[in-house]
Design a protein around this motif. Structure first.
Motif, PDB file in Angstrom:
ATOM      1  N   LEU A 184       2.444  -0.871 -10.657  1.00 19.41           N
ATOM      2  CA  LEU A 184       2.380   0.251  -9.727  1.00 19.41           C
ATOM      3  C   LEU A 184       1.293   1.176 -10.262  1.00 19.41           C
ATOM      4  CD1 LEU A 184       6.183   0.814  -9.126  1.00 19.41           C
ATOM      5  CD2 LEU A 184       4.573  -0.514  -7.770  1.00 19.41           C
ATOM      6  N   VAL A 185       0.195   1.254  -9.522  1.00 23.00           N
ATOM      7  CA  VAL A 185      -1.030   1.876 -10.016  1.00 23.00           C
ATOM      8  C   VAL A 185      -1.399   3.066  -9.141  1.00 23.00           C
ATOM      9  CG1 VAL A 185      -3.447   1.414 -10.586  1.00 23.00           C
ATOM     10  CG2 VAL A 185      -1.771  -0.438 -10.695  1.00 23.00           C
ATOM     11  N   PRO A 186      -1.827   4.192  -9.739  1.00 20.79           N
ATOM     12  CA  PRO A 186      -2.311   5.302  -8.914  1.00 20.79           C
ATOM     13  C   PRO A 186      -3.470   4.840  -8.020  1.00 20.79           C
ATOM     14  CG  PRO A 186      -2.035   6.007 -11.187  1.00 20.79           C
ATOM     15  CD  PRO A 186      -1.842   4.521 -11.168  1.00 20.79           C
TER      16      PRO A 186
ATOM     17  N   ASP B 238       1.698   8.320  -4.272  1.00 25.88           N
ATOM     18  CA  ASP B 238       0.272   8.160  -4.552  1.00 25.88           C
ATOM     19  C   ASP B 238      -0.035   6.858  -5.294  1.00 25.88           C
ATOM     20  OD1 ASP B 238      -0.403  10.531  -3.334  1.00 25.88           O
ATOM     21  OD2 ASP B 238      -0.169  11.706  -5.175  1.00 25.88           O
ATOM     22  N   TYR B 239       0.893   5.913  -5.248  1.00 24.49           N
ATOM     23  CA  TYR B 239       0.708   4.646  -5.948  1.00 24.49           C
ATOM     24  C   TYR B 239       0.634   3.488  -4.960  1.00 24.49           C
ATOM     25  CZ  TYR B 239       1.731   6.734 -10.511  1.00 24.49           C
ATOM     26  OH  TYR B 239       1.679   7.467 -11.654  1.00 24.49           O
ATOM     27  N   VAL B 240       0.048   2.389  -5.410  1.00 26.53           N
ATOM     28  CA  VAL B 240       0.055   1.139  -4.661  1.00 26.53           C
ATOM     29  C   VAL B 240       0.572   0.052  -5.595  1.00 26.53           C
ATOM     30  CG1 VAL B 240      -1.842   1.755  -3.109  1.00 26.53           C
ATOM     31  CG2 VAL B 240      -2.356   0.648  -5.286  1.00 26.53           C
ATOM     32  N   ALA B 241       1.118  -1.023  -5.023  1.00 31.63           N
ATOM     33  CA  ALA B 241       1.564  -2.162  -5.828  1.00 31.63           C
ATOM     34  C   ALA B 241       0.443  -3.184  -5.872  1.00 31.63           C
ATOM     35  CB  ALA B 241       2.827  -2.776  -5.232  1.00 31.63           C
ATOM     36  N   VAL B 242       0.102  -3.613  -7.079  1.00 30.26           N
ATOM     37  CA  VAL B 242      -0.969  -4.593  -7.278  1.00 30.26           C
ATOM     38  C   VAL B 242      -0.405  -5.740  -8.103  1.00 30.26           C
ATOM     39  CG1 VAL B 242      -3.244  -5.009  -8.289  1.00 30.26           C
ATOM     40  CG2 VAL B 242      -2.751  -2.814  -7.205  1.00 30.26           C
TER      41      VAL B 242
ATOM     42  N   GLU C 199       0.812  -1.217   0.000  1.00 24.35           N
ATOM     43  CA  GLU C 199       0.000   0.000   0.000  1.00 24.35           C
ATOM     44  C   GLU C 199       0.846   1.268   0.000  1.00 24.35           C
ATOM     45  OE1 GLU C 199      -3.639   0.323   2.284  1.00 24.35           O
ATOM     46  OE2 GLU C 199      -3.372  -1.775   2.867  1.00 24.35           O
ATOM     47  N   ASP C 200       2.006   1.223   0.610  1.00 24.68           N
ATOM     48  CA  ASP C 200       2.822   2.426   0.753  1.00 24.68           C
ATOM     49  C   ASP C 200       4.067   2.330  -0.131  1.00 24.68           C
ATOM     50  OD1 ASP C 200       3.825   4.823   1.600  1.00 24.68           O
ATOM     51  OD2 ASP C 200       4.539   4.082   3.532  1.00 24.68           O
ATOM     52  N   VAL C 201       3.876   2.461  -1.443  1.00 30.14           N
ATOM     53  CA  VAL C 201       5.003   2.385  -2.376  1.00 30.14           C
ATOM     54  C   VAL C 201       5.919   3.585  -2.191  1.00 30.14           C
ATOM     55  CG1 VAL C 201       5.661   2.212  -4.808  1.00 30.14           C
ATOM     56  CG2 VAL C 201       3.617   1.053  -4.000  1.00 30.14           C
ATOM     57  N   GLY C 202       5.381   4.707  -1.701  1.00 26.12           N
ATOM     58  CA  GLY C 202       6.179   5.903  -1.468  1.00 26.12           C
ATOM     59  C   GLY C 202       7.301   5.689  -0.472  1.00 26.12           C
ATOM     60  N   ALA C 203       7.136   4.744   0.456  1.00 28.90           N
ATOM     61  CA  ALA C 203       8.195   4.440   1.425  1.00 28.90           C
ATOM     62  C   ALA C 203       9.388   3.792   0.725  1.00 28.90           C
ATOM     63  CB  ALA C 203       7.662   3.507   2.510  1.00 28.90           C
ATOM     64  N   TRP C 204       9.126   3.180  -0.411  1.00 27.53           N
ATOM     65  CA  TRP C 204      10.178   2.506  -1.174  1.00 27.53           C
ATOM     66  C   TRP C 204      10.803   3.475  -2.179  1.00 27.53           C
ATOM     67  CZ3 TRP C 204       9.200   0.480  -6.408  1.00 27.53           C
ATOM     68  CH2 TRP C 204      10.264  -0.247  -6.915  1.00 27.53           C
ATOM     69  N   HIS C 205       9.944   4.322  -2.804  1.00 34.90           N
ATOM     70  CA  HIS C 205      10.424   5.280  -3.813  1.00 34.90           C
ATOM     71  C   HIS C 205       9.508   6.499  -3.750  1.00 34.90           C
ATOM     72  CE1 HIS C 205      12.516   6.618  -7.354  1.00 34.90           C
ATOM     73  NE2 HIS C 205      11.402   6.677  -8.065  1.00 34.90           N
TER      74      HIS C 205
END
Length: 197
Positions: free
Chosen positions: A162-164, A144-148, A133-139
């Motif tokens: 990586l989807v908005p 505002d994206y999540v990994a699906v 849920e928190d892709v921003g912590a990685w990059h």
């Protein structure tokens, strides 16, 4: 001729899923039984019963799980964990394996949230699993994206997108039902509940 074709197809629909399920279960059982079975068999002088290797594997995993919670053995296991994560090639294999297993059976399970992803231009929707849920912590630019994870039908493969966040909608169905739907190519549809409108 029509009678023959009709009943042949009914026979296929009846028998093939049963045979396939039995075959897959048999192969999984054989592999798991063989892990420790090959070491147990020589001590039993020809009295080996299929399944003893599987029981030995389950017992060993359970004992290792218990040892990881004990003070001395837990520290030793954490030391081995840190050692494996410091060896260059081993680090990649070990961490991917550990994270993948933890995502299915750990306390912080991934793939437990089923989502619909809307494709921007076409409006098409893909069924997938929220894996981060928190892709921003990685990059940071992807805050505002999540990994699906989107599995593919009829095979064990998939895409990680990586989807908005605004294009992702959480769906109230279980991961098992979603996986069944996806892997069957949409053929296996739930009978009781419908997807929300």
């Amino acid at each position: 001729m029509r009678f023959f074709v009709k009943h042949f197809l009914n026979g296929m629909l009846t028998i093939v899923p049963i045979l396939l399920a039995v075959y897959v279960c048999y192969k999984v059982f054989t592999v798991l039984d063989g892990l420790l079975g090959q070491y147990v068999r020589p001590y039993l002088d020809g009295r080996y019963i299929p399944g003893l290797g599987l029981l030995a594997t389950v017992a060993l995993i359970t004992v290792c799980g218990w040892l990881s919670t004990q003070y001395v053995s837990g520290r030793l296991i954490r030391l081995i964990d840190r050692l494996l994560e410091s060896i260059p090639l081993m680090k990649t294999v070990y961490s991917v394996t550990k994270d993948t297993i933890a995502s299915f059976v750990g306390e912080k399970r991934s793939f437990s949230q089923v989502v619909l992803v809307t494709m921007p231009e076409s409006g098409w929707k893909c069924l997938g699993f929220m894996s981060m849920e928190d892709v921003g912590a990685w990059h940071d630019p992807l805050a505002d994206y999540v990994a699906v994870y989107i599995p593919q039908a009829f095979q064990v493969a998939g895409l990680t997108l990586l989807v908005p966040k605004k294009q992702v909608e959480v769906v109230d169905i279980s991961p098992e039902e979603a996986m069944k739907f996806i892997l069957s190519g949409g053929v296996a549809v739930r009978k009781q509940k419908r997807l929300p409108q």
